[in-house]
Design a protein around this motif. Sequence first.
Motif, PDB file in Angstrom:
ATOM      1  N   GLN A 113       0.843  -1.210   0.000  1.00  0.00           N
ATOM      2  CA  GLN A 113       0.000   0.000   0.000  1.00  0.00           C
ATOM      3  C   GLN A 113       0.868   1.247   0.000  1.00  0.00           C
ATOM      4  O   GLN A 113       0.515   2.273   0.550  1.00  0.00           O
ATOM      5  CB  GLN A 113      -0.968  -0.065   1.197  1.00  0.00           C
ATOM      6  N   CYS A 114       2.064   1.092  -0.618  1.00  0.00           N
ATOM      7  CA  CYS A 114       2.910   2.270  -0.822  1.00  0.00           C
ATOM      8  C   CYS A 114       2.406   2.987  -2.089  1.00  0.00           C
ATOM      9  O   CYS A 114       1.424   2.576  -2.701  1.00  0.00           O
ATOM     10  CB  CYS A 114       4.364   1.835  -1.036  1.00  0.00           C
ATOM     11  N   ALA A 115       3.165   3.998  -2.492  1.00  0.00           N
ATOM     12  CA  ALA A 115       2.739   4.781  -3.669  1.00  0.00           C
ATOM     13  C   ALA A 115       2.677   3.896  -4.916  1.00  0.00           C
ATOM     14  O   ALA A 115       1.832   4.066  -5.794  1.00  0.00           O
ATOM     15  CB  ALA A 115       3.707   5.930  -3.893  1.00  0.00           C
ATOM     16  N   GLY A 116       3.583   2.898  -4.980  1.00  0.00           N
ATOM     17  CA  GLY A 116       3.593   2.000  -6.141  1.00  0.00           C
ATOM     18  C   GLY A 116       4.432   0.776  -5.825  1.00  0.00           C
ATOM     19  O   GLY A 116       5.080   0.710  -4.769  1.00  0.00           O
ATOM     20  N   GLU A 119       8.096   1.391  -4.847  1.00  0.00           N
ATOM     21  CA  GLU A 119       8.296   1.901  -3.478  1.00  0.00           C
ATOM     22  C   GLU A 119       8.134   0.780  -2.461  1.00  0.00           C
ATOM     23  O   GLU A 119       8.856   0.692  -1.472  1.00  0.00           O
ATOM     24  CB  GLU A 119       7.297   3.035  -3.198  1.00  0.00           C
ATOM     25  N   CYS A 120       7.202  -0.101  -2.729  1.00  0.00           N
ATOM     26  CA  CYS A 120       6.996  -1.232  -1.800  1.00  0.00           C
ATOM     27  C   CYS A 120       8.209  -2.156  -1.814  1.00  0.00           C
ATOM     28  O   CYS A 120       8.637  -2.674  -0.778  1.00  0.00           O
ATOM     29  CB  CYS A 120       5.736  -1.998  -2.187  1.00  0.00           C
ATOM     30  N   ASP A 123      10.885  -0.570   0.158  1.00  0.00           N
ATOM     31  CA  ASP A 123      10.512  -0.633   1.577  1.00  0.00           C
ATOM     32  C   ASP A 123      10.824  -2.027   2.142  1.00  0.00           C
ATOM     33  O   ASP A 123      11.401  -2.168   3.218  1.00  0.00           O
ATOM     34  CB  ASP A 123       9.016  -0.334   1.680  1.00  0.00           C
ATOM     35  N   GLU A 172       9.989  -4.410  -8.393  1.00  0.00           N
ATOM     36  CA  GLU A 172       8.617  -4.377  -8.913  1.00  0.00           C
ATOM     37  C   GLU A 172       8.575  -5.137 -10.241  1.00  0.00           C
ATOM     38  O   GLU A 172       9.561  -5.166 -10.971  1.00  0.00           O
ATOM     39  CB  GLU A 172       8.173  -2.920  -9.125  1.00  0.00           C
TER      40      GLU A 172
END
Length: 249
Positions: A113-116, A119-120, A123, A172
Amino acid sequence: MNDADAAVHVADDEEALAEETARALLEAAEQAAARSGRFTMTLSGGRTPEALYARLAREPYRGRMPWGKVHLFMGDERFVPPDHPESNYRMVRSALLEKIPIPAVNIHPMPTQCAGPAECAADYERSLKTFFGAAGFPVFDVALMGLGEDGHTASLFPGTPALEEKTRWAVEVFPPLPSRPPCARVTLTFPVFNSARRIIFLAAGAGKARILKEIRQGPPDRYPAQKVQPVAGRLEWRVDRAAWSESRP
Ligand code: 6PG
């Protein structure tokens, strides 16, 4: 993947595969906990491992696994909320986590549930470096891998840049269509999986027979799953007879 080095365990059916793999994981967890005080494992998603997770949630494994020393991570995740029907974490939580006495701090889901997804992935990499240290790739005690009929594993899909990643621990992925489900992914990378002490591929059902034969006995370097090659660890296939039906020993 050097097939000759891979051990193959063929179970009669999916139920036996779940039982025999649960037994192997219990032994691995007890040994790791005795050796280092903890057992770290990446979990695969999809349908195949659900029976294994459900088996681990029942006795004797529920009572015998050293859950206080077990740390569970996700090998990959769909970029959907954690309560979405297609979430791997949701499946693992329902089949296993809600039914075992594992401390919440030992559960390490991939954020979605990050920006995209990028980003996840960053993280999650940060959280892995906090847990394992950042001196080199993390060394998981076990990496549990699935196998797609197109030869993908985790969310390392054919034709995606993630297959060439050499430094990032998590990336990603935008799977080629028609992927099931058609959403972005976050996945650990080959350098991370290949650093594991023990890599266990789990495959079941006649639908996996062709790809399993192709991967183990066909030309190398054609499918992403063939790039799973432990640097110093062990590689094993745990399959049922239906998935094994087109392979030769
Ligand atoms: C996912 C999994 C994926 C899975 C294979 C096999 O997010 O879908 O991580 O790599 O292991 O697609 O899926 P099945 O077990 O459902 O055949």
